[in-house]
Design a protein around this motif. Structure first.
Motif, PDB file in Angstrom:
ATOM      1  N   LEU A 162       7.348  -1.887  -5.868  1.00 17.79           N
ATOM      2  CA  LEU A 162       6.969  -0.522  -6.198  1.00 17.79           C
ATOM      3  C   LEU A 162       7.272   0.470  -5.072  1.00 17.79           C
ATOM      4  O   LEU A 162       7.238   1.681  -5.286  1.00 17.79           O
ATOM      5  CB  LEU A 162       5.468  -0.460  -6.520  1.00 17.79           C
ATOM      6  N   ARG A 163       7.576  -0.013  -3.896  1.00 14.58           N
ATOM      7  CA  ARG A 163       7.708   0.857  -2.730  1.00 14.58           C
ATOM      8  C   ARG A 163       8.930   1.785  -2.729  1.00 14.58           C
ATOM      9  O   ARG A 163       8.905   2.808  -2.048  1.00 14.58           O
ATOM     10  CB  ARG A 163       7.662   0.012  -1.446  1.00 14.58           C
ATOM     11  N   PRO A 164      10.018   1.488  -3.456  1.00 13.69           N
ATOM     12  CA  PRO A 164      11.147   2.424  -3.465  1.00 13.69           C
ATOM     13  C   PRO A 164      10.789   3.822  -3.980  1.00 13.69           C
ATOM     14  O   PRO A 164      11.484   4.789  -3.649  1.00 13.69           O
ATOM     15  CB  PRO A 164      12.161   1.740  -4.393  1.00 13.69           C
ATOM     16  N   HIS A 165       9.728   3.941  -4.761  1.00  9.52           N
ATOM     17  CA  HIS A 165       9.308   5.243  -5.298  1.00  9.52           C
ATOM     18  C   HIS A 165       8.257   5.925  -4.416  1.00  9.52           C
ATOM     19  O   HIS A 165       7.679   6.929  -4.818  1.00  9.52           O
ATOM     20  CB  HIS A 165       8.723   5.069  -6.705  1.00  9.52           C
ATOM     21  N   TRP A 166       8.027   5.371  -3.209  1.00  8.30           N
ATOM     22  CA  TRP A 166       6.886   5.803  -2.394  1.00  8.30           C
ATOM     23  C   TRP A 166       7.322   6.304  -1.035  1.00  8.30           C
ATOM     24  O   TRP A 166       8.169   5.707  -0.374  1.00  8.30           O
ATOM     25  CB  TRP A 166       5.932   4.628  -2.220  1.00  8.30           C
ATOM     26  N   GLU A 167       6.727   7.417  -0.607  1.00  8.47           N
ATOM     27  CA  GLU A 167       6.868   7.899   0.763  1.00  8.47           C
ATOM     28  C   GLU A 167       5.472   8.032   1.363  1.00  8.47           C
ATOM     29  O   GLU A 167       4.648   8.786   0.844  1.00  8.47           O
ATOM     30  CB  GLU A 167       7.578   9.252   0.814  1.00  8.47           C
ATOM     31  N   PHE A 168       5.223   7.308   2.429  1.00  9.30           N
ATOM     32  CA  PHE A 168       3.931   7.375   3.102  1.00  9.30           C
ATOM     33  C   PHE A 168       4.050   8.209   4.363  1.00  9.30           C
ATOM     34  O   PHE A 168       4.974   8.026   5.167  1.00  9.30           O
ATOM     35  CB  PHE A 168       3.412   5.980   3.461  1.00  9.30           C
ATOM     36  N   ILE A 169       3.105   9.131   4.569  1.00 14.25           N
ATOM     37  CA  ILE A 169       3.056   9.970   5.753  1.00 14.25           C
ATOM     38  C   ILE A 169       1.741   9.693   6.473  1.00 14.25           C
ATOM     39  O   ILE A 169       0.660   9.902   5.906  1.00 14.25           O
ATOM     40  CB  ILE A 169       3.133  11.466   5.391  1.00 14.25           C
ATOM     41  N   GLU A 170       1.824   9.211   7.698  1.00 16.62           N
ATOM     42  CA  GLU A 170       0.611   8.992   8.486  1.00 16.62           C
ATOM     43  C   GLU A 170       0.226  10.291   9.177  1.00 16.62           C
ATOM     44  O   GLU A 170       0.994  10.835   9.970  1.00 16.62           O
ATOM     45  CB  GLU A 170       0.819   7.892   9.522  1.00 16.62           C
ATOM     46  N   GLY A 171      -0.939  10.787   8.862  1.00 21.35           N
ATOM     47  CA  GLY A 171      -1.380  12.029   9.468  1.00 21.35           C
ATOM     48  C   GLY A 171      -2.576  12.607   8.749  1.00 21.35           C
ATOM     49  O   GLY A 171      -3.052  12.068   7.747  1.00 21.35           O
ATOM     50  N   ASP A 172      -3.085  13.717   9.273  1.00 22.33           N
ATOM     51  CA  ASP A 172      -4.200  14.442   8.671  1.00 22.33           C
ATOM     52  C   ASP A 172      -3.662  15.343   7.561  1.00 22.33           C
ATOM     53  O   ASP A 172      -2.713  16.104   7.786  1.00 22.33           O
ATOM     54  CB  ASP A 172      -4.897  15.279   9.751  1.00 22.33           C
TER      55      ASP A 172
END
Length: 271
Positions: A162-172
């Motif tokens: 499922l990860r190809p459709h996902w962008e994760f941003i670490e932050g507030d």
């Protein structure tokens, strides 16, 4: 609550959602049944949970179960998110608050099934929230959602397929949202539920949404931030119960931005 009662409550909620969106309830139930039949998703989630238990000793919440036999056990919010994204088919969706990735996985499963779309998720690992003196993610549940930030990161349950459709941003989220271009068709808040945080976050997100976008907030019973936002924006929300942490309570708020003052607020699922 047993699984049969859970499904009855889920169906009541879907009936209310269908009225709110002015769609045929059979369409939404069809997506729900599709989710219940998705053995690949359930198999992958169980595999991830087994790995986390055995390799990282994480046994909190649903991870206490050796095997999850149905998507229903992940609580109605995940059903709701899957059904909404299957029906709305957003080009771009936004999530704040990932934690282990339960919501994320179910939304990505819908995007995967749609064959189009992207989910952007924003979160901080719990150890960073605590180290930086920030508010606990869910202060009413103690340490039940702390995890080892040295070996696990937000979304650790999300299957690889499922990860190809996902962008994760670490932050507030308050810092990251203004940097996003959007526009977003869908948004789910499940991070810091304090009044000031959710109220500010939803106002930031509002400027990034399409005119007919849907906005969802979890744990709305922990503060009045969601209600204040809706009042200020002249939006009428749909209020839904969940069968999660503490049986049936009104926990989920949903609003559609092109709904005006002629909509009626509903509270559903009460026994």
């Amino acid at each position: 609550m047993d699984i049969q009662d859970t499904r009855k409550c889920n169906l009541w909620n879907l009936e209310a959602l269908a009225r709110y969106l002015a769609v045929d309830v059979a369409t939404l139930i069809g997506y729900y049944e599709e989710l219940l039949d998705d053995q690949q998703l359930l198999r992958e989630l169980n595999g991830r949970m087994n790995t986390v238990r055995s390799q990282h000793g994480f046994i909190k919440g649903i991870f206490k179960r050796e095997e999850v036999s149905s998507a229903d056990w992940f609580a109605f919010e995940r059903v709701l998110l899957y059904v909404l994204l299957r029906h709305l088919r957003p080009t771009l969706a936004l999530e704040t608050g990932v934690y282990y990735g339960g919501n994320t996985a179910f939304m990505l499963a819908a995007v995967h099934r749609n064959g189009v779309g992207k989910l952007i998720s924003i979160d901080l690992p719990d150890f960073r929230i605590r180290a930086e003196g920030g508010t606990e993610r869910h202060p009413l549940v103690g340490d039940s959602e702390y995890y080892d930030g040295a070996s696990l990161s937000p979304g650790f349950i999300v299957p690889d397929y499922l990860r190809p459709h996902w962008e994760f941003i670490e932050g507030d989220s308050h810092r990251m949202i203004p940097k996003l271009s959007g526009p977003f068709d869908f948004y789910i808040h499940d991070s810091d539920h304090s009044y000031g945080f959710i109220h500010k976050e939803m106002k930031l997100v509002r400027s990034k949404m399409t005119p007919s976008a849907v906005m969802v907030a979890d744990d709305i019973d922990w503060s009045n931030g969601f209600y204040a936002f809706c009042l200020e924006q002249h939006l009428h929300p749909l209020l839904l119960t969940d069968n999660g942490k503490d049986n049936l309570r009104v926990r989920i708020g949903l609003t559609k931005l092109d709904h005006a003052n002629n909509r009626v607020t509903e509270i559903t699922g009460a026994a």
